[in-house]
Write a protein that holds these residues in place. Structure first.
Motif, short mmCIF file in Angstrom:
data_model
loop_
_atom_site.label_atom_id
_atom_site.label_comp_id
_atom_site.label_asym_id
_atom_site.label_seq_id
_atom_site.Cartn_x
_atom_site.Cartn_y
_atom_site.Cartn_z
N ILE A 13 0.83 -1.20 0.00
CA ILE A 13 0.00 0.00 0.00
C ILE A 13 0.87 1.25 0.00
CG2 ILE A 13 -1.71 1.30 1.32
CD1 ILE A 13 -2.72 -1.38 2.43
N GLY A 14 1.89 1.25 0.84
CA GLY A 14 2.74 2.43 0.98
C GLY A 14 3.49 2.79 -0.28
N PHE A 15 3.95 1.77 -1.01
CA PHE A 15 4.69 2.05 -2.24
C PHE A 15 3.77 2.18 -3.44
CE2 PHE A 15 8.25 -0.02 0.15
CZ PHE A 15 9.06 1.09 0.21
N GLY A 16 2.77 1.30 -3.50
CA GLY A 16 1.90 1.30 -4.67
C GLY A 16 0.95 2.47 -4.73
N GLY A 17 0.31 2.83 -3.60
CA GLY A 17 -0.68 3.89 -3.60
C GLY A 17 -0.13 5.24 -4.00
N PRO A 18 0.80 5.80 -3.23
CA PRO A 18 1.38 7.10 -3.61
C PRO A 18 2.09 7.05 -4.97
CG PRO A 18 1.85 6.62 -1.32
CD PRO A 18 1.28 5.37 -1.90
N GLY A 19 2.71 5.91 -5.27
CA GLY A 19 3.38 5.79 -6.57
C GLY A 19 2.41 5.90 -7.71
N ALA A 20 1.23 5.24 -7.57
CA ALA A 20 0.22 5.31 -8.62
C ALA A 20 -0.32 6.73 -8.77
CB ALA A 20 -0.92 4.34 -8.29
N VAL A 21 -0.54 7.42 -7.64
CA VAL A 21 -1.02 8.80 -7.71
C VAL A 21 0.00 9.70 -8.40
CG1 VAL A 21 -1.65 10.82 -6.33
CG2 VAL A 21 -2.48 8.55 -5.68
N PHE A 22 1.27 9.52 -8.03
CA PHE A 22 2.34 10.32 -8.63
C PHE A 22 2.43 10.05 -10.13
CE2 PHE A 22 6.75 10.90 -9.95
CZ PHE A 22 7.01 12.18 -9.50
N ALA A 23 2.39 8.76 -10.51
CA ALA A 23 2.50 8.41 -11.94
C ALA A 23 1.31 8.93 -12.72
CB ALA A 23 2.61 6.89 -12.08
N ALA A 24 0.11 8.83 -12.14
CA ALA A 24 -1.08 9.31 -12.83
C ALA A 24 -1.05 10.83 -13.00
CB ALA A 24 -2.34 8.90 -12.06
N ALA A 25 -0.54 11.53 -11.99
CA ALA A 25 -0.47 12.99 -12.06
C ALA A 25 0.50 13.46 -13.13
CB ALA A 25 -0.07 13.56 -10.70
N HIS A 26 1.55 12.65 -13.38
CA HIS A 26 2.55 13.04 -14.36
C HIS A 26 2.29 12.45 -15.74
CE1 HIS A 26 4.70 14.30 -10.76
NE2 HIS A 26 5.52 14.97 -11.53
N LEU A 27 1.28 11.61 -15.88
CA LEU A 27 0.99 10.98 -17.16
C LEU A 27 0.66 11.98 -18.26
CD1 LEU A 27 0.70 8.34 -18.69
CD2 LEU A 27 -1.68 8.20 -17.91
N PRO A 28 -0.07 13.07 -17.98
CA PRO A 28 -0.34 14.04 -19.06
C PRO A 28 0.93 14.64 -19.68
CG PRO A 28 -1.82 14.42 -17.22
CD PRO A 28 -0.81 13.41 -16.74
N GLY A 29 2.02 14.69 -18.92
CA GLY A 29 3.27 15.24 -19.45
C GLY A 29 3.79 14.44 -20.64
N PRO A 30 3.98 13.11 -20.49
CA PRO A 30 4.41 12.32 -21.65
C PRO A 30 3.43 12.36 -22.81
CG PRO A 30 4.78 11.09 -19.62
CD PRO A 30 4.01 12.31 -19.25
N VAL A 31 2.13 12.46 -22.51
CA VAL A 31 1.14 12.54 -23.59
C VAL A 31 1.33 13.83 -24.38
CG1 VAL A 31 -1.31 12.70 -24.13
CG2 VAL A 31 -0.53 11.09 -22.38
N ARG A 32 1.49 14.96 -23.66
CA ARG A 32 1.72 16.23 -24.36
C ARG A 32 3.03 16.21 -25.13
NH1 ARG A 32 -0.46 18.34 -19.41
NH2 ARG A 32 1.67 18.59 -18.62
N ALA A 33 4.06 15.62 -24.53
CA ALA A 33 5.36 15.53 -25.21
C ALA A 33 5.24 14.71 -26.49
CB ALA A 33 6.41 14.93 -24.28
N LYS A 34 4.49 13.62 -26.42
CA LYS A 34 4.30 12.79 -27.60
C LYS A 34 3.58 13.57 -28.70
CE LYS A 34 1.37 9.28 -29.52
NZ LYS A 34 0.09 8.59 -29.37
N ASN A 35 2.53 14.30 -28.33
CA ASN A 35 1.77 15.06 -29.32
C ASN A 35 2.64 16.13 -29.97
OD1 ASN A 35 -0.52 13.52 -28.79
ND2 ASN A 35 -1.32 14.98 -27.28
#
Length: 287
Positions: free
Chosen positions: A148-170
């Motif tokens: 929980i400690g590694f997966g939960g915050p890690g998933a939130v962090f990864a999801a919050a930064h996901l739009p960055g790679p999408v914009r970079a790809k576009n």
């Protein structure tokens, strides 16, 4: 000494390190804050010798304005001088930095660097404190808390930064579509041979060097390490180079292959987010 005491000391030690780092940043005395960052301009490019080494990158002569004296300073990238210059043309702006009061210890970067507050190390120390707290919770309350400690915050962090790679790809896809195409030539093939000290195997690295002139008249010399068939025998070969007019350092010999690879980074980030979220859910289900 038990695990609880060891982990508590771990958290305390890294917590102190983080506080010291943030304090140094507030006082303006971190290494990054004591670094003078300048903008250099490539004045001359020396074409690599065919059969030579890629060590040190493309040889260039760079000028920059010394803020202390107001005089222009001429330097080269001979020796260990920071980032390797792998693409060069006369007039290209690159970053030049040196410790305050030590202009002779200058370093290059391929892009002009912004001023930094030096928060990288204290931020990493905070992360290590967090790791210690998660492990401490797992030791005291059961290992599912580690998931929980590694997966939960890690998933939130990864999801919050996901739009960055999408914009970079576009943006990258748009630049690929707008690229100009010119004829270029492989002007040198560099060869570096190293020996593995453990097993004695020899590793040979081949680095072709391509030269092309943009439609705007800029003569570019660059290492070309992808999308070139049979690179070892490419010396003298003519190639088609696709480049971005605003930044010729962004070029490719195979625009279609670059376009296909653009989605891989986004896919990787999505997979990481899903795996981390699944890890947290699995940990919660095991409580």
């Amino acid at each position: 000494m038990g695990w609880d005491e060891v982990l508590t000391l771990w958290c305390a030690a890294w917590g102190v390190a983080a506080l010291v780092g943030y304090g140094m940043s507030l006082a303006g005395v971190t290494k990054a804050q004591r670094t003078v960052r300048l903008t250099g301009r490539i004045e001359r490019v020396r074409e690599p010798r065919h059969g030579g080494s890629r060590a040190g990158g493309i040889s260039v002569v760079v000028s920059y304005r010394d803020p202390a004296s107001g005089q222009d300073v001429i330097v080269t990238n001979d020796g260990e001088r920071g980032e390797t210059i792998t693409c060069a043309w006369e007039g290209r702006e690159i970053g030049v930095s040196h410790p305050r009061g030590r202009p002779h210890a200058y370093r290059f970067s391929n892009t002009v660097q912004e001023a930094s507050r030096g928060l990288g190390r204290p931020g990493f120390a905070v992360f290590l404190v967090y790791v210690g707290l998660v492990v401490l919770a797992a030791v005291g309350r059961g290992w599912p808390w580690a998931l929980i400690g590694f997966g939960g915050p890690g998933a939130v962090f990864a999801a919050a930064h996901l739009p960055g790679p999408v914009r970079a790809k576009n943006r990258r896809v748009e630049r690929l579509a707008a690229m100009d195409s010119v004829r270029g030539q492989v002007v040198a093939v560099l060869k570096d041979v190293s020996v593995d000290q453990d097993d004695g195997h020899t590793l040979t690295t081949i680095t072709p060097v391509v030269s092309f002139t943009t439609r705007e008249g800029t003569a570019v010399t660059a290492h070309c390490t992808s999308h070139l068939p049979d690179p070892a025998n490419a010396y003298g070969r003519e190639v088609t180079v696709h480049y971005t007019a605003a930044d010729p350092a962004e070029f490719t010999l195979d625009r279609a292959a670059e376009h296909r690879s653009e989605g891989q980074d986004v896919t990787f980030n999505v997979v990481v987010t899903v795996v981390l979220a699944a890890t947290a859910v699995a940990g919660a289900a095991m409580l």
